[in-house]
Scaffold this motif. Structure first.
Motif, short mmCIF file in Angstrom:
data_model
loop_
_atom_site.label_atom_id
_atom_site.label_comp_id
_atom_site.label_asym_id
_atom_site.label_seq_id
_atom_site.Cartn_x
_atom_site.Cartn_y
_atom_site.Cartn_z
N LEU A 267 39.75 7.53 25.58
CA LEU A 267 38.33 7.67 25.28
C LEU A 267 37.48 7.06 26.39
O LEU A 267 36.48 7.64 26.82
CB LEU A 267 38.00 7.03 23.94
CG LEU A 267 36.53 7.02 23.53
CD1 LEU A 267 36.04 8.46 23.34
CD2 LEU A 267 36.33 6.22 22.28
N LYS A 268 37.88 5.90 26.88
CA LYS A 268 37.16 5.25 27.98
C LYS A 268 37.19 6.12 29.22
O LYS A 268 36.18 6.28 29.91
CB LYS A 268 37.79 3.88 28.25
CG LYS A 268 37.16 3.13 29.36
CD LYS A 268 35.79 2.67 28.99
CE LYS A 268 35.25 1.81 30.12
NZ LYS A 268 33.84 1.60 30.04
N TRP A 269 38.35 6.71 29.52
CA TRP A 269 38.45 7.61 30.67
C TRP A 269 37.56 8.83 30.47
O TRP A 269 36.89 9.28 31.39
CB TRP A 269 39.90 8.05 30.88
CG TRP A 269 40.01 9.12 31.90
CD1 TRP A 269 40.03 8.96 33.25
CD2 TRP A 269 40.08 10.52 31.68
NE1 TRP A 269 40.11 10.18 33.87
CE2 TRP A 269 40.15 11.16 32.92
CE3 TRP A 269 40.10 11.30 30.52
CZ2 TRP A 269 40.23 12.53 33.05
CZ3 TRP A 269 40.18 12.67 30.66
CH2 TRP A 269 40.24 13.27 31.90
N TRP A 270 37.58 9.39 29.27
CA TRP A 270 36.78 10.58 28.96
C TRP A 270 35.29 10.29 29.18
O TRP A 270 34.56 11.10 29.73
CB TRP A 270 37.03 10.99 27.51
CG TRP A 270 36.52 12.34 27.16
CD1 TRP A 270 35.23 12.66 26.84
CD2 TRP A 270 37.26 13.56 27.09
NE1 TRP A 270 35.13 13.99 26.57
CE2 TRP A 270 36.36 14.57 26.71
CE3 TRP A 270 38.59 13.87 27.30
CZ2 TRP A 270 36.76 15.88 26.54
CZ3 TRP A 270 38.98 15.18 27.12
CH2 TRP A 270 38.08 16.16 26.75
N LEU A 271 34.85 9.11 28.74
CA LEU A 271 33.46 8.74 28.93
C LEU A 271 33.12 8.50 30.39
O LEU A 271 32.04 8.83 30.86
CB LEU A 271 33.12 7.50 28.10
CG LEU A 271 33.18 7.70 26.59
CD1 LEU A 271 32.94 6.38 25.89
CD2 LEU A 271 32.19 8.74 26.14
N ALA A 272 34.08 7.92 31.14
CA ALA A 272 33.85 7.68 32.56
C ALA A 272 33.76 9.00 33.32
O ALA A 272 33.03 9.11 34.30
CB ALA A 272 34.96 6.82 33.13
N ALA A 273 34.50 10.01 32.86
CA ALA A 273 34.46 11.32 33.51
C ALA A 273 33.24 12.12 33.05
O ALA A 273 33.01 13.22 33.53
CB ALA A 273 35.74 12.10 33.21
N GLN A 274 32.48 11.56 32.11
CA GLN A 274 31.26 12.16 31.58
C GLN A 274 31.50 13.53 30.97
O GLN A 274 30.77 14.47 31.19
CB GLN A 274 30.18 12.22 32.64
CG GLN A 274 29.78 10.85 33.11
CD GLN A 274 28.66 10.90 34.12
OE1 GLN A 274 28.12 11.94 34.42
NE2 GLN A 274 28.31 9.74 34.64
N ILE A 275 32.55 13.62 30.18
CA ILE A 275 32.84 14.84 29.45
C ILE A 275 32.44 14.56 28.00
O ILE A 275 33.27 14.26 27.16
CB ILE A 275 34.33 15.21 29.58
CG1 ILE A 275 34.73 15.26 31.04
CG2 ILE A 275 34.61 16.53 28.89
CD1 ILE A 275 36.21 15.41 31.28
#
Length: 102
Positions: free
Chosen positions: A18-26
Motif C-alpha cells: 500500500l505504501k508503494w502504491w501510494l508512492a507511485a501515485q496510483i
C-alpha cells in the motif's frame, strides 16, 4: 504459532504494498468508494490463509484462528453491505442541477 507469524507477515507485506502504491501515485483503486470493502476483504483473506496454514499442524486449525475467520468474514460482509447502503443513500439524495437552474 507459525500461522500467526504468517498472518502478521501477510499484513506487513500488504502495508508495504500500500505504501508503494501510494508512492507511485496510483490512487484510483485504493481511494474509491469500495476501498473499505477491499481492505476488509483482503484482511479476511489473510486470516483464511493463516487458518489454512494452521490446519497443517492442528486438525481443523487452531481455535483462535477459527474465531478470527468468523470475525474477518463478518467484518467483510458488514462493510460490503454498509458500502452498498451508503451508495444507495447517496444516489437517492444527490440530485444534479439541471441546465435551466443555472
Amino acid at each position: 504459532m507459525l500461522a500467526w507469524i504468517i498472518l502478521l507477515l501477510l499484513i506487513v507485506v500488504e502495508a508495504i504494498a500500500l505504501k508503494w502504491w501510494l508512492a507511485a501515485q496510483i490512487y484510483p483503486l485504493f481511494f474509491n468508494q469500495w476501498a473499505a470493502f477491499i481492505y476488509s476483504a483482503v484482511l479476511a483473506l489473510d486470516i483464511i490463509i493463516a487458518w489454512l496454514v494452521s490446519m497443517l499442524y492442528a486438525e481443523g486449525g487452531t481455535p483462535g484462528l477459527q474465531l478470527m475467520v468468523v470475525i474477518g468474514l463478518a467484518l467483510a460482509i458488514i462493510v460490503g453491505l454498509s458500502t452498498l447502503f451508503l451508495r444507495w443513500v447517496v444516489r437517492l439524495d444527490m440530485t444534479d442541477t439541471s441546465k435551466k437552474d443555472k
